[in-house]
Scaffold this motif. Structure first.
Motif, PDB file in Angstrom:
ATOM      1  N   VAL A 168       0.830  -1.206   0.000  1.00  0.00           N
ATOM      2  CA  VAL A 168       0.000   0.000   0.000  1.00  0.00           C
ATOM      3  C   VAL A 168       0.861   1.250   0.000  1.00  0.00           C
ATOM      4  N   ARG A 169       0.495   2.201  -0.869  1.00  0.00           N
ATOM      5  CA  ARG A 169       1.132   3.519  -0.880  1.00  0.00           C
ATOM      6  C   ARG A 169       0.105   4.544  -0.415  1.00  0.00           C
ATOM      7  N   ASP A 170       0.513   5.397   0.495  1.00  0.00           N
ATOM      8  CA  ASP A 170      -0.339   6.462   1.031  1.00  0.00           C
ATOM      9  C   ASP A 170       0.057   7.745   0.302  1.00  0.00           C
ATOM     10  N   LEU A 171      -0.764   8.169  -0.693  1.00  0.00           N
ATOM     11  CA  LEU A 171      -0.395   9.290  -1.555  1.00  0.00           C
ATOM     12  C   LEU A 171      -1.553  10.268  -1.701  1.00  0.00           C
ATOM     13  N   ASP A 172      -1.267  11.441  -2.290  1.00  0.00           N
ATOM     14  CA  ASP A 172      -2.340  12.365  -2.623  1.00  0.00           C
ATOM     15  C   ASP A 172      -2.894  12.007  -4.003  1.00  0.00           C
ATOM     16  N   SER A 173      -3.989  12.658  -4.392  1.00  0.00           N
ATOM     17  CA  SER A 173      -4.685  12.279  -5.623  1.00  0.00           C
ATOM     18  C   SER A 173      -3.808  12.410  -6.859  1.00  0.00           C
ATOM     19  N   HIS A 174      -3.034  13.497  -6.952  1.00  0.00           N
ATOM     20  CA  HIS A 174      -2.199  13.700  -8.138  1.00  0.00           C
ATOM     21  C   HIS A 174      -1.199  12.553  -8.295  1.00  0.00           C
ATOM     22  N   ALA A 175      -0.577  12.149  -7.193  1.00  0.00           N
ATOM     23  CA  ALA A 175       0.418  11.076  -7.253  1.00  0.00           C
ATOM     24  C   ALA A 175      -0.247   9.738  -7.570  1.00  0.00           C
ATOM     25  N   ILE A 176      -1.453   9.519  -7.047  1.00  0.00           N
ATOM     26  CA  ILE A 176      -2.159   8.264  -7.315  1.00  0.00           C
ATOM     27  C   ILE A 176      -2.546   8.164  -8.784  1.00  0.00           C
ATOM     28  N   ILE A 177      -3.069   9.247  -9.339  1.00  0.00           N
ATOM     29  CA  ILE A 177      -3.446   9.247 -10.757  1.00  0.00           C
ATOM     30  C   ILE A 177      -2.224   8.980 -11.626  1.00  0.00           C
ATOM     31  N   GLU A 178      -1.101   9.581 -11.276  1.00  0.00           N
ATOM     32  CA  GLU A 178       0.126   9.365 -12.042  1.00  0.00           C
ATOM     33  C   GLU A 178       0.573   7.907 -11.938  1.00  0.00           C
ATOM     34  N   ALA A 179       0.477   7.328 -10.727  1.00  0.00           N
ATOM     35  CA  ALA A 179       0.892   5.939 -10.536  1.00  0.00           C
ATOM     36  C   ALA A 179       0.016   4.978 -11.329  1.00  0.00           C
ATOM     37  N   VAL A 180      -1.299   5.256 -11.371  1.00  0.00           N
ATOM     38  CA  VAL A 180      -2.203   4.421 -12.160  1.00  0.00           C
ATOM     39  C   VAL A 180      -1.886   4.560 -13.643  1.00  0.00           C
ATOM     40  N   SER A 181      -1.708   5.786 -14.102  1.00  0.00           N
ATOM     41  CA  SER A 181      -1.445   6.045 -15.510  1.00  0.00           C
ATOM     42  C   SER A 181      -0.150   5.383 -15.966  1.00  0.00           C
ATOM     43  N   ARG A 182       0.850   5.371 -15.084  1.00  0.00           N
ATOM     44  CA  ARG A 182       2.154   4.793 -15.433  1.00  0.00           C
ATOM     45  C   ARG A 182       2.224   3.304 -15.148  1.00  0.00           C
ATOM     46  N   GLU A 183       1.109   2.711 -14.686  1.00  0.00           N
ATOM     47  CA  GLU A 183       1.025   1.274 -14.403  1.00  0.00           C
ATOM     48  C   GLU A 183       1.980   0.844 -13.296  1.00  0.00           C
ATOM     49  N   VAL A 184       2.236   1.744 -12.356  1.00  0.00           N
ATOM     50  CA  VAL A 184       3.085   1.422 -11.217  1.00  0.00           C
ATOM     51  C   VAL A 184       2.295   0.624 -10.177  1.00  0.00           C
ATOM     52  N   ILE A 185       0.959   0.796 -10.164  1.00  0.00           N
ATOM     53  CA  ILE A 185       0.106   0.112  -9.208  1.00  0.00           C
ATOM     54  C   ILE A 185      -1.031  -0.589  -9.948  1.00  0.00           C
ATOM     55  N   ASP A 186      -1.693  -1.518  -9.248  1.00  0.00           N
ATOM     56  CA  ASP A 186      -2.839  -2.226  -9.833  1.00  0.00           C
ATOM     57  C   ASP A 186      -4.072  -1.334  -9.876  1.00  0.00           C
ATOM     58  N   TRP A 187      -4.340  -0.643  -8.775  1.00  0.00           N
ATOM     59  CA  TRP A 187      -5.446   0.310  -8.741  1.00  0.00           C
ATOM     60  C   TRP A 187      -5.226   1.311  -7.618  1.00  0.00           C
ATOM     61  N   GLY A 188      -5.981   2.395  -7.677  1.00  0.00           N
ATOM     62  CA  GLY A 188      -5.868   3.421  -6.648  1.00  0.00           C
ATOM     63  C   GLY A 188      -7.212   4.022  -6.328  1.00  0.00           C
ATOM     64  N   ILE A 189      -7.288   4.722  -5.214  1.00  0.00           N
ATOM     65  CA  ILE A 189      -8.503   5.436  -4.819  1.00  0.00           C
ATOM     66  C   ILE A 189      -8.132   6.895  -4.637  1.00  0.00           C
ATOM     67  N   ALA A 190      -8.773   7.773  -5.433  1.00  0.00           N
ATOM     68  CA  ALA A 190      -8.382   9.182  -5.428  1.00  0.00           C
ATOM     69  C   ALA A 190      -9.494  10.064  -5.962  1.00  0.00           C
ATOM     70  N   SER A 191      -9.382  11.358  -5.694  1.00  0.00           N
ATOM     71  CA  SER A 191     -10.216  12.342  -6.384  1.00  0.00           C
ATOM     72  C   SER A 191      -9.758  12.348  -7.831  1.00  0.00           C
ATOM     73  N   TYR A 192     -10.691  12.470  -8.752  1.00  0.00           N
ATOM     74  CA  TYR A 192     -10.339  12.163 -10.133  1.00  0.00           C
ATOM     75  C   TYR A 192     -10.841  13.197 -11.124  1.00  0.00           C
ATOM     76  N   HIS A 193      -9.957  13.567 -12.052  1.00  0.00           N
ATOM     77  CA  HIS A 193     -10.324  14.364 -13.209  1.00  0.00           C
ATOM     78  C   HIS A 193     -10.104  13.487 -14.434  1.00  0.00           C
ATOM     79  N   ARG A 194     -11.086  13.372 -15.275  1.00  0.00           N
ATOM     80  CA  ARG A 194     -11.113  12.367 -16.330  1.00  0.00           C
ATOM     81  C   ARG A 194      -9.878  12.399 -17.231  1.00  0.00           C
TER      82      ARG A 194
END
Length: 297
Positions: free
Chosen positions: A124-150
């Motif tokens: 588990v990584r404890d991150l802010d939304s911007h970092a989580i979206i980047e991690a998902v986009s870069r396929e660093v993680i399987d999934w994330g939970i964050a505030s989201y802009h499409r």
């Protein structure tokens, strides 16, 4: 043809700011590092660094290093999953969640997941939304939970919406006001900005945000700064669950002061059964306990 070892050398030089420091980090000789950089530049047909000291990347070098980091992080994640599978027969799951999710839903989700006799290791990584979206986009993680802009490459499954709150000390005069606090009441107050502020587009708030005295990404840092009387900030109401001695969370007189939280994954990637099961557990727990935490599903 380039390989992962060469990319590790390149990233090491970029991050340490020089050949000798990079050589010390990766336990190679400076001459071996220099040779690797030359091989990469010959392979790509362009300069990666400006000058001979290799302390500053060219624009092309920045582009290559960004992609090299993506590749290395993906490779490391795959290696960890393979090693975990060798030890437990189920591999590993890598996720990233907001701090407020870590404090509220994550422990019960882990308990349920382990109760299902899932052997997969959860990282588990404890991150802010911007970092989580980047991690998902870069396929660093399987999934994330964050505030989201499409974004086009990310699949978002809405989880909940919640109001934002004004965070102040318990001795702040704003605590004496009746009803929700209007933005106008903050006009002359030192304000601490954070990533949550990006989702509020009310003109009265934007005028306050433009005059912020500092910006912080860590929730723990924000709470500490407000507790010291340096300024006030805005945070999700769910944040108060973690224990906020000396602070008050006040309602805001603005219907736009909310955050919408989603479960994010790469749209073009299939999750493993274990990752999908853990995501389902998290979704179900949030749905069951939404009212308890004042969330709107």
């Amino acid at each position: 043809m380039t390989n992962l070892a060469q990319f590790r050398v390149l990233v090491a030089v970029a991050e340490t700011g020089g050949i000798r420091a990079a050589a010390d980090r990766i336990h190679r000789t400076p001459s071996a590092v220099s040779m690797t950089l030359k091989q990469l530049e010959d392979e790509f047909g362009g300069a990666l660094f400006e000058g001979e000291r290799k302390t500053r990347l060219t624009r092309f070098g920045e582009f290559v290093v960004d992609h090299a980091r993506d590749l290395l992080e993906h490779s490391d994640r795959v290696s960890r999953s393979i090693n975990s599978f060798m030890h437990n027969g189920a591999g590993s799951i890598e996720i990233a969640v907001l701090p407020s999710i870590t404090l509220t839903f994550l422990p019960n989700a882990l308990r349920t997941f382990r109760g299902d006799r899932n052997a997969a290791v959860v990282r588990v990584r404890d991150l802010d939304s911007h970092a989580i979206i980047e991690a998902v986009s870069r396929e660093v993680i399987d999934w994330g939970i964050a505030s989201y802009h499409r974004l086009p490459d990310i699949d978002a499954q809405p989880l909940f919406s919640e109001p934002l709150s004004l965070v102040v000390r318990t001795d702040d005069p704003l605590c004496e006001m009746n009803g929700p606090i209007p933005w106008e009441a903050l006009r002359d107050r030192p304000f601490i900005g954070n990533g949550i502020c990006d989702g509020i587009d009310t003109p009265a708030f934007l005028a306050i945000s433009e005059r912020q005295i500092m910006h912080a990404r860590s929730t723990l840092s924000l709470l500490s700064i407000v507790r010291e009387g340096i300024g006030i900030t805005v945070l999700p109401s769910l944040t108060r669950i973690g224990g906020v001695d000396g602070l008050r969370f006040l309602p805001i007189d603005d219907p736009n002061a909310r955050r919408n939280v989603s479960l994010l994954s790469r749209a073009d990637r299939n999750m493993s059964p274990a990752a999908r099961r853990f995501a389902t557990i998290m979704q179900e727990l949030i749905a069951v306990h939404a009212c308890e935490y004042g969330l709107d599903i």
